[in-house]
Design a protein around this motif. Structure first.
Motif, PDB file in Angstrom:
ATOM      1  N   LYS A 198      -8.025  -0.605   1.780  1.00 26.29           N
ATOM      2  CA  LYS A 198      -7.631  -0.001   0.510  1.00 26.29           C
ATOM      3  C   LYS A 198      -6.676  -0.909  -0.266  1.00 26.29           C
ATOM      4  O   LYS A 198      -6.773  -1.032  -1.491  1.00 26.29           O
ATOM      5  N   THR A 199      -5.743  -1.552   0.465  1.00 23.80           N
ATOM      6  CA  THR A 199      -4.807  -2.452  -0.222  1.00 23.80           C
ATOM      7  C   THR A 199      -5.543  -3.672  -0.761  1.00 23.80           C
ATOM      8  O   THR A 199      -5.231  -4.158  -1.859  1.00 23.80           O
ATOM      9  N   ALA A 204       0.951   4.090  -2.895  1.00 25.08           N
ATOM     10  CA  ALA A 204       0.514   5.440  -2.539  1.00 25.08           C
ATOM     11  C   ALA A 204       1.507   6.513  -2.961  1.00 25.08           C
ATOM     12  O   ALA A 204       1.120   7.661  -3.204  1.00 25.08           O
ATOM     13  N   GLY A 253       0.817  -1.209   0.000  1.00 29.64           N
ATOM     14  CA  GLY A 253       0.000   0.000   0.000  1.00 29.64           C
ATOM     15  C   GLY A 253       0.852   1.261   0.000  1.00 29.64           C
ATOM     16  O   GLY A 253       0.541   2.244  -0.687  1.00 29.64           O
ATOM     17  N   GLN A 254       1.948   1.244   0.770  1.00 33.78           N
ATOM     18  CA  GLN A 254       2.850   2.395   0.814  1.00 33.78           C
ATOM     19  C   GLN A 254       3.481   2.646  -0.552  1.00 33.78           C
ATOM     20  O   GLN A 254       3.555   3.792  -1.013  1.00 33.78           O
ATOM     21  N   ARG A 303      -6.380   1.240   5.910  1.00 31.38           N
ATOM     22  CA  ARG A 303      -5.310   1.018   4.937  1.00 31.38           C
ATOM     23  C   ARG A 303      -5.344  -0.410   4.416  1.00 31.38           C
ATOM     24  O   ARG A 303      -5.093  -0.656   3.228  1.00 31.38           O
TER      25      ARG A 303
END
Length: 361
Positions: free
Chosen positions: A230-231, A133, A129-130, A227
């Motif tokens: 979202k991932t 993003a 996810g990071q 989070r």
């Protein structure tokens, strides 16, 4: 798939020893050379990826691959997941300086951040996810752990949330309100899920540390789940593709069937199966004719050995084809690509480039 600008995430999964790490690295290398801004993330603690890319080591943050003679049209970056550092970084970003320090120093946190079931898989999702993003890369390739746990990251947010949420959190974040009876109930009934992970902490100190951890963690828990959600959406999006990697062997193909069925049940976008290290026949001579010719030879041991070797290869290729045909009958909707076995291990960019060419047909 590599050239398609809508393709943003590729996840390589499969059982151990089938070549997932090599496949992920080869795909990343090829994508970078064809103009993509690519990062490859390995969750496998072995250091094969770094070695193949000509790097001494990989860390928890992407490192650009800059090797003499390597001049891709795009860029290639690589990293290896460090579960504890990812958890620590997440705490620092989302908990605030003072609360983050409380969490990082808490013995209970120090235990679960490395030992709690599902932590590695959740941190893999957190890191994915990071990376997504930041917008720094237009293609992210993920190399998963070498077992069925490769798909456990799909369950990790739910499992970790269940363990740290609900009744357990209410009791541990409000011990005074819960009273002595509540704490006894935690110890006797609800705390067994933590017992293994915190075996080094005992007695009342365990409850003190756990209560302090939960109170500090509770403020960032909503973001933690959001989070993960979202991932999970990213993994199910049209820009994501899953590749199942398998060797043409019974056990590996059984595992591949498991992955295919699990991905289907989770509505994950499966791109296909890569049958790695196959043994195609390189001459038209049949196995029986090769053995007959070998039997008739006299005084030509080298020619006889070559003929018998060819006959064995014909038999092996036929066996692999039967296994792959069985898989295809069970999963006719799954595209299949074959990558021939190489003479030696892949340990440099040239070897990865060769694999990439074979993957592209």
């Amino acid at each position: 798939m590599l050239d398609d600008p809508e393709s943003r995430v590729i996840v390589c999964c499969g059982s151990g020893g089938v070549g997932k790490t090599t496949t992920a690295a080869a795909l990343a290398l090829r994508a970078a050379e064809r103009g993509r801004q690519t990062v490859v993330l390995t969750i496998d603690p072995a250091r094969r990826l770094a070695q193949a890319l000509g790097l001494r080591e990989l860390g928890n943050h992407p490192k650009q691959v800059q090797v003499e003679g390597f001049e891709p049209k795009g860029e290639l970056w690589a990293m290896m997941l460090d579960m504890r550092r990812t958890f620590d970084d997440m705490v620092r970003v989302h908990a605030g300086p003072e609360r983050a320090e409380q969490l990082l120093q808490n013995p209970f946190y120090q235990t679960i951040s490395t030992s709690f079931s599902g932590t590695q898989e959740y941190m893999a999702m957190e890191k994915l996810g990071q990376l997504a993003a930041t917008g720094d890369w237009d293609l992210i390739i993920v190399d998963t752990p070498p077992s069925r746990s490769a798909l456990d990251f799909l369950d990790a947010p739910t499992r970790l949330s269940s363990a740290l949420d609900g009744r357990m959190i209410r009791l541990l974040t409000g011990p005074a309100k819960a009273g002595g009876w509540g704490l006894r109930k935690v110890v006797n009934a609800g705390f067994s899920m933590f017992a293994k992970a915190v075996s080094t902490i005992i007695g009342g100190q365990l409850l003190t540390d756990a209560s302090a951890f939960m109170q500090a963690f509770d403020s960032m828990f909503g973001g933690f789940r959001e989070r993960a959600r979202k991932t999970a959406e990213l993994l199910r999006s049209s820009g994501t593709s899953f590749l199942v990697v398998a060797a043409p062997e019974p056990d590996a193909l059984r595992e591949a069937s498991y992955f295919v069925e699990r991905l289907s049940s989770e509505s994950m976008p499966l791109a296909g199966l890569i049958a790695n290290r196959t043994h195609p026949v390189l001459a038209s001579l049949s196995g029986s004719d090769a053995r007959a010719a070998a039997d008739s030879l006299q005084g030509a041991p080298l020619a006889e050995a070559v003929l018998r070797l060819h006959a064995d290869r014909v038999d092996l290729a036929a066996r692999e084809e039967r296994l792959l045909a069985r898989f295809t009958r069970a999963h006719p909707e799954v595209a299949l690509a074959r990558v021939p076995a190489l003479a030696g291990d892949v340990h440099d960019l040239d070897g990865l480039r060769d694999i990439g060419v074979k993957l592209a047909g």
